[in-house]
Write a protein that holds these residues in place. Structure first.
Motif, PDB file in Angstrom:
ATOM      1  N   ARG A 182      17.205   1.025 -12.485  1.00  0.00           N
ATOM      2  CA  ARG A 182      15.984   0.956 -13.299  1.00  0.00           C
ATOM      3  C   ARG A 182      14.745   0.903 -12.402  1.00  0.00           C
ATOM      4  NH1 ARG A 182      15.447  -0.073 -18.548  1.00  0.00           N
ATOM      5  NH2 ARG A 182      17.651  -0.711 -18.622  1.00  0.00           N
ATOM      6  N   LEU A 183      13.701   1.626 -12.792  1.00  0.00           N
ATOM      7  CA  LEU A 183      12.393   1.514 -12.146  1.00  0.00           C
ATOM      8  C   LEU A 183      11.626   0.445 -12.901  1.00  0.00           C
ATOM      9  CD1 LEU A 183      10.121   2.616 -10.237  1.00  0.00           C
ATOM     10  CD2 LEU A 183       9.487   4.135 -12.124  1.00  0.00           C
ATOM     11  N   THR A 184      11.169  -0.587 -12.191  1.00  0.00           N
ATOM     12  CA  THR A 184      10.490  -1.686 -12.881  1.00  0.00           C
ATOM     13  C   THR A 184       8.983  -1.722 -12.642  1.00  0.00           C
ATOM     14  OG1 THR A 184      10.998  -3.190 -11.054  1.00  0.00           O
ATOM     15  CG2 THR A 184      12.545  -3.128 -12.895  1.00  0.00           C
ATOM     16  N   ALA A 185       8.505  -1.155 -11.508  1.00  0.00           N
ATOM     17  CA  ALA A 185       7.056  -1.200 -11.251  1.00  0.00           C
ATOM     18  C   ALA A 185       6.664  -0.132 -10.241  1.00  0.00           C
ATOM     19  CB  ALA A 185       6.649  -2.576 -10.731  1.00  0.00           C
ATOM     20  N   VAL A 186       5.439   0.357 -10.393  1.00  0.00           N
ATOM     21  CA  VAL A 186       4.830   1.267  -9.425  1.00  0.00           C
ATOM     22  C   VAL A 186       3.408   0.785  -9.192  1.00  0.00           C
ATOM     23  CG1 VAL A 186       4.180   3.636  -8.864  1.00  0.00           C
ATOM     24  CG2 VAL A 186       6.188   3.215 -10.295  1.00  0.00           C
ATOM     25  N   GLU A 187       3.043   0.594  -7.927  1.00  0.00           N
ATOM     26  CA  GLU A 187       1.706   0.107  -7.583  1.00  0.00           C
ATOM     27  C   GLU A 187       1.068   1.037  -6.548  1.00  0.00           C
ATOM     28  OE1 GLU A 187       1.944  -4.494  -7.149  1.00  0.00           O
ATOM     29  OE2 GLU A 187       3.951  -3.692  -6.720  1.00  0.00           O
ATOM     30  N   GLY A 188      -0.249   1.021  -6.524  1.00  0.00           N
ATOM     31  CA  GLY A 188      -0.982   1.743  -5.493  1.00  0.00           C
ATOM     32  C   GLY A 188      -1.413   3.147  -5.853  1.00  0.00           C
ATOM     33  N   THR A 189      -1.165   3.572  -7.082  1.00  0.00           N
ATOM     34  CA  THR A 189      -1.484   4.958  -7.427  1.00  0.00           C
ATOM     35  C   THR A 189      -2.986   5.240  -7.375  1.00  0.00           C
ATOM     36  OG1 THR A 189      -1.513   4.439  -9.798  1.00  0.00           O
ATOM     37  CG2 THR A 189       0.575   5.156  -8.845  1.00  0.00           C
ATOM     38  N   ARG A 190      -3.801   4.259  -7.743  1.00  0.00           N
ATOM     39  CA  ARG A 190      -5.249   4.500  -7.751  1.00  0.00           C
ATOM     40  C   ARG A 190      -5.801   4.703  -6.345  1.00  0.00           C
ATOM     41  NH1 ARG A 190      -7.769   0.263 -12.259  1.00  0.00           N
ATOM     42  NH2 ARG A 190      -6.622   1.105 -14.062  1.00  0.00           N
ATOM     43  N   SER A 191      -5.132   4.145  -5.351  1.00  0.00           N
ATOM     44  CA  SER A 191      -5.638   4.265  -3.983  1.00  0.00           C
ATOM     45  C   SER A 191      -5.552   5.691  -3.461  1.00  0.00           C
ATOM     46  CB  SER A 191      -4.859   3.331  -3.052  1.00  0.00           C
ATOM     47  OG  SER A 191      -3.508   3.760  -2.920  1.00  0.00           O
ATOM     48  N   LEU A 192      -4.765   6.554  -4.135  1.00  0.00           N
ATOM     49  CA  LEU A 192      -4.625   7.934  -3.672  1.00  0.00           C
ATOM     50  C   LEU A 192      -5.832   8.786  -4.022  1.00  0.00           C
ATOM     51  CD1 LEU A 192      -0.904   8.773  -4.546  1.00  0.00           C
ATOM     52  CD2 LEU A 192      -1.825   7.530  -2.586  1.00  0.00           C
ATOM     53  N   ARG A 193      -6.625   8.333  -4.999  1.00  0.00           N
ATOM     54  CA  ARG A 193      -7.718   9.161  -5.502  1.00  0.00           C
ATOM     55  C   ARG A 193      -8.769   9.478  -4.446  1.00  0.00           C
ATOM     56  NH1 ARG A 193      -8.852   5.954 -11.232  1.00  0.00           N
ATOM     57  NH2 ARG A 193      -6.808   6.403 -12.191  1.00  0.00           N
ATOM     58  N   SER A 194      -8.964   8.586  -3.510  1.00  0.00           N
ATOM     59  CA  SER A 194     -10.035   8.769  -2.522  1.00  0.00           C
ATOM     60  C   SER A 194      -9.560   9.446  -1.245  1.00  0.00           C
ATOM     61  CB  SER A 194     -10.645   7.409  -2.170  1.00  0.00           C
ATOM     62  OG  SER A 194      -9.665   6.547  -1.608  1.00  0.00           O
ATOM     63  N   LEU A 195      -8.278   9.798  -1.177  1.00  0.00           N
ATOM     64  CA  LEU A 195      -7.745  10.345   0.065  1.00  0.00           C
ATOM     65  C   LEU A 195      -8.055  11.832   0.193  1.00  0.00           C
ATOM     66  CD1 LEU A 195      -4.205   8.693   0.213  1.00  0.00           C
ATOM     67  CD2 LEU A 195      -6.311   7.967   1.351  1.00  0.00           C
ATOM     68  N   PRO A 196      -8.399  12.269   1.410  1.00  0.00           N
ATOM     69  CA  PRO A 196      -8.590  13.708   1.610  1.00  0.00           C
ATOM     70  C   PRO A 196      -7.264  14.459   1.446  1.00  0.00           C
ATOM     71  CG  PRO A 196      -8.606  12.543   3.712  1.00  0.00           C
ATOM     72  CD  PRO A 196      -8.613  11.494   2.645  1.00  0.00           C
ATOM     73  N   HIS A 197      -7.358  15.657   0.940  1.00  0.00           N
ATOM     74  CA  HIS A 197      -6.230  16.584   0.776  1.00  0.00           C
ATOM     75  C   HIS A 197      -5.333  16.263  -0.410  1.00  0.00           C
ATOM     76  CE1 HIS A 197      -7.548  18.006   4.611  1.00  0.00           C
ATOM     77  NE2 HIS A 197      -7.159  16.925   5.253  1.00  0.00           N
ATOM     78  N   ILE A 198      -5.481  15.073  -1.034  1.00  0.00           N
ATOM     79  CA  ILE A 198      -4.691  14.740  -2.214  1.00  0.00           C
ATOM     80  C   ILE A 198      -5.537  15.034  -3.448  1.00  0.00           C
ATOM     81  CG2 ILE A 198      -3.393  12.979  -3.431  1.00  0.00           C
ATOM     82  CD1 ILE A 198      -2.251  13.787  -0.677  1.00  0.00           C
ATOM     83  N   GLU A 199      -5.018  15.918  -4.321  1.00  0.00           N
ATOM     84  CA  GLU A 199      -5.803  16.356  -5.471  1.00  0.00           C
ATOM     85  C   GLU A 199      -5.415  15.659  -6.764  1.00  0.00           C
ATOM     86  OE1 GLU A 199      -5.931  20.636  -5.654  1.00  0.00           O
ATOM     87  OE2 GLU A 199      -6.100  20.800  -3.469  1.00  0.00           O
ATOM     88  N   THR A 200      -4.141  15.534  -7.044  1.00  0.00           N
ATOM     89  CA  THR A 200      -3.714  14.869  -8.269  1.00  0.00           C
ATOM     90  C   THR A 200      -2.446  14.059  -8.019  1.00  0.00           C
ATOM     91  OG1 THR A 200      -2.357  16.759  -9.020  1.00  0.00           O
ATOM     92  CG2 THR A 200      -4.658  16.676  -9.758  1.00  0.00           C
ATOM     93  N   TYR A 201      -2.289  13.012  -8.822  1.00  0.00           N
ATOM     94  CA  TYR A 201      -1.051  12.230  -8.840  1.00  0.00           C
ATOM     95  C   TYR A 201      -0.560  12.195 -10.278  1.00  0.00           C
ATOM     96  CZ  TYR A 201       2.292   8.411  -8.532  1.00  0.00           C
ATOM     97  OH  TYR A 201       3.442   7.664  -8.596  1.00  0.00           O
ATOM     98  N   SER A 202       0.686  12.606 -10.504  1.00  0.00           N
ATOM     99  CA  SER A 202       1.273  12.630 -11.842  1.00  0.00           C
ATOM    100  C   SER A 202       2.523  11.779 -11.850  1.00  0.00           C
ATOM    101  CB  SER A 202       1.641  14.072 -12.246  1.00  0.00           C
ATOM    102  OG  SER A 202       0.512  14.920 -12.193  1.00  0.00           O
ATOM    103  N   ARG A 203       2.586  10.842 -12.790  1.00  0.00           N
ATOM    104  CA  ARG A 203       3.769   9.984 -12.911  1.00  0.00           C
ATOM    105  C   ARG A 203       4.714  10.593 -13.936  1.00  0.00           C
ATOM    106  NH1 ARG A 203       2.694   4.061 -14.950  1.00  0.00           N
ATOM    107  NH2 ARG A 203       2.478   5.176 -16.932  1.00  0.00           N
ATOM    108  N   PHE A 204       5.994  10.732 -13.566  1.00  0.00           N
ATOM    109  CA  PHE A 204       6.983  11.331 -14.449  1.00  0.00           C
ATOM    110  C   PHE A 204       7.937  10.303 -15.058  1.00  0.00           C
ATOM    111  CE2 PHE A 204       6.657  15.407 -11.726  1.00  0.00           C
ATOM    112  CZ  PHE A 204       5.545  15.808 -12.440  1.00  0.00           C
ATOM    113  N   VAL A 205       8.131   9.176 -14.396  1.00  0.00           N
ATOM    114  CA  VAL A 205       9.038   8.139 -14.903  1.00  0.00           C
ATOM    115  C   VAL A 205       8.249   6.855 -15.086  1.00  0.00           C
ATOM    116  CG1 VAL A 205      11.134   6.802 -14.465  1.00  0.00           C
ATOM    117  CG2 VAL A 205      11.019   9.194 -13.745  1.00  0.00           C
ATOM    118  N   LYS A 206       8.273   6.308 -16.287  1.00  0.00           N
ATOM    119  CA  LYS A 206       7.522   5.093 -16.582  1.00  0.00           C
ATOM    120  C   LYS A 206       8.273   3.854 -16.101  1.00  0.00           C
ATOM    121  CE  LYS A 206       5.302   6.915 -20.763  1.00  0.00           C
ATOM    122  NZ  LYS A 206       5.114   6.714 -22.222  1.00  0.00           N
ATOM    123  N   PRO A 207       7.548   2.842 -15.598  1.00  0.00           N
ATOM    124  CA  PRO A 207       8.214   1.577 -15.283  1.00  0.00           C
ATOM    125  C   PRO A 207       8.937   1.040 -16.508  1.00  0.00           C
ATOM    126  CG  PRO A 207       6.013   1.618 -14.335  1.00  0.00           C
ATOM    127  CD  PRO A 207       6.122   2.842 -15.213  1.00  0.00           C
TER     128      PRO A 207
END
Length: 429
Positions: A338-363
């Motif tokens: 089971r996946l119970t938690a995912v953290e840190g996704t918002r920190s990717l928004r400001s990174l160079p070369h990273i355009e989008t983050y899409s989550r496919f499996v919900k905690p």
């Protein structure tokens, strides 16, 4: 024009279909008895008419004929087989039934490729434990054991020794009988050449129409997670010109050997020291290719597939965009449930070369135990060079933190550790 789309959890999501096909007029979404498809019905109804399939191709085809359907397209393996049956009743351009079977049954596909002399892997079918004796006699180890029908590397294992394989085959056949899957295929393992730091295989995205084959692009791959789970892809593939030519020629030979005459295809090819070899041919769009090619080539592969189904010349005037365009998928470690938690996704928004983050499996989601490729998410970006791509991934992965549950308790890992654990497989335990 009226376009029917066989809908399932496949290479094109409900959101992608609705967005890409909004200008196509009358859309009919064909939905079977599948929980995922049923959850998507409200979104699909916002763009067209949802048709509940009865399981009787002749009866369902009669309803589609009355609705004036002029084109039929599928984006998953179930849809390819069903689409072939419906298209035969409606006299619409699609894979014929024999081709559809070859595109969804690995044993049949290998036999046809062998017959045409298309370079691939030696194989044997396995329907009973006693068939393992033929495998042990005829094939060289290591071998790959997999379901004859399946996707996403589900229940796919690398077997190095005869005794290990005999036990595995018995377990898989017992498990399969409970789920009505009773056939396996065993292939000699194709060892990849020295392609580091990239993966040792590529995919070719093509469009077949009235006997012609046009290749849209060749997609590079990131190294697999243990044993055969995908971790990402990029465009353009990093291949020398002679090898690129050989890859394209092999892909076309494979498509012709299987009788592919209509639609978008996705052919996976292993890069070995003896030259390219066919891994498998899929009669539909490859997973996540739509998002990647939209950024890399300015082309909508969902619309390309729809146009091909409607008999409209697809728009294949690509605009190759500078740099390298990539996707990365985090895979769960083997053994967790089971996946119970995912953290840190918002920190990717400001990174160079990273355009989008899409989550496919919900905690909170339960995770399967069948070794399949399970994309927890998708990190999409673009960089000026392969070196910049690797640096971007090295920067962003440690920022993501995943928590899992399993028989051994809780597992916590950032994206970088997850990549390391999955590369090592069971030896990391």
């Amino acid at each position: 024009m009226s376009l029917a789309i066989v809908f399932e959890q496949a290479a094109a999501t409900a959101g992608e279909l609705v967005t890409s096909l909004e200008s196509y007029g009358d859309l009919l979404f064909l939905v079977g008895d599948d929980p995922y498809a049923r959850r998507c019905v409200p979104l699909l109804e916002s763009a067209g008419t949802v048709v509940a399939l009865t399981g009787d191709p002749a009866g369902d085809a009669a309803g589609l004929r009355a609705a004036g359907v002029t084109g039929l397209v599928a984006f998953g393996d179930w849809g390819v087989e069903l689409g072939a049956a419906l298209a035969a009743e409606l006299d619409l351009p699609f894979h014929d039934r024999a081709t559809a079977r070859a595109l969804t049954d690995k044993d049949v596909q290998r036999r046809l490729l062998d017959r045409a002399g298309v370079a691939g892997a030696r194989h044997r079918p396995v329907e009973t434990p006693a068939d393992w004796d033929t495998v042990a006699r005829d094939l060289a180890f290591p071998v790959v054991v997999k379901p004859s029908r399946g996707k996403g590397s589900r229940n796919t294992f690398l077997v190095r020794h005869e005794a290990e394989g005999r036990d595995l085959v018995s377990r898989l056949l017992d498990r399969g009988r409970a789920g009505h899957e009773t056939r396996l295929v065993v292939e000699e393992y194709l060892a990849g050449g020295d392609t580091a730091p990239y993966g040792d295989y590529v995919s070719v995205e093509s469009v077949c129409s009235a006997g012609s084959v046009r290749h849209v692009g060749v997609t590079g791959k990131l190294p697999l997670a243990y044993p055969f789970r995908e971790t990402g892809q990029f465009h353009p593939a990093v291949l020398p010109s002679p090898l690129l030519r050989d890859v394209l020629e092999l892909a076309e030979a494979a498509l012709r050997a299987l009788g592919c005459a209509y639609g978008v295809t996705h052919t996976e090819i292993k890069l070995t020291d003896r030259g390219p070899r066919v891994l498998e041919v899929n009669g539909r769009l490859g997973g996540n290719i739509a998002e990647l090619y939209r950024r890399a080539l300015g082309i909508d592969m969902i619309r390309v597939a729809a146009d091909a189904a409607l008999g409209v010349p697809p728009d294949l005037d690509v605009t190759v965009r500078d740099g390298i365009h990539f996707q990365y998928y985090n895979q769960p470690p083997l053994g967790v449930t089971r996946l119970t938690a995912v953290e840190g996704t918002r920190s990717l928004r400001s990174l160079p070369h990273i355009e989008t983050y899409s989550r496919f499996v919900k905690p909170g989601s339960a995770l399967p135990d069948d070794m399949r490729s399970l994309f927890l998410d998708r990190i999409a970006g673009s960089a000026g060079s392969p070196q910049e791509m690797w640096r971007a991934l090295d920067d962003c992965l440690p920022r993501l933190r995943f928590t899992f549950e399993g028989p051994q308790g809780e597992t916590v890992a950032d994206g970088a550790l997850l990549r390391k654990l999955n590369a090592q497989g069971p030896s990391a335990d």
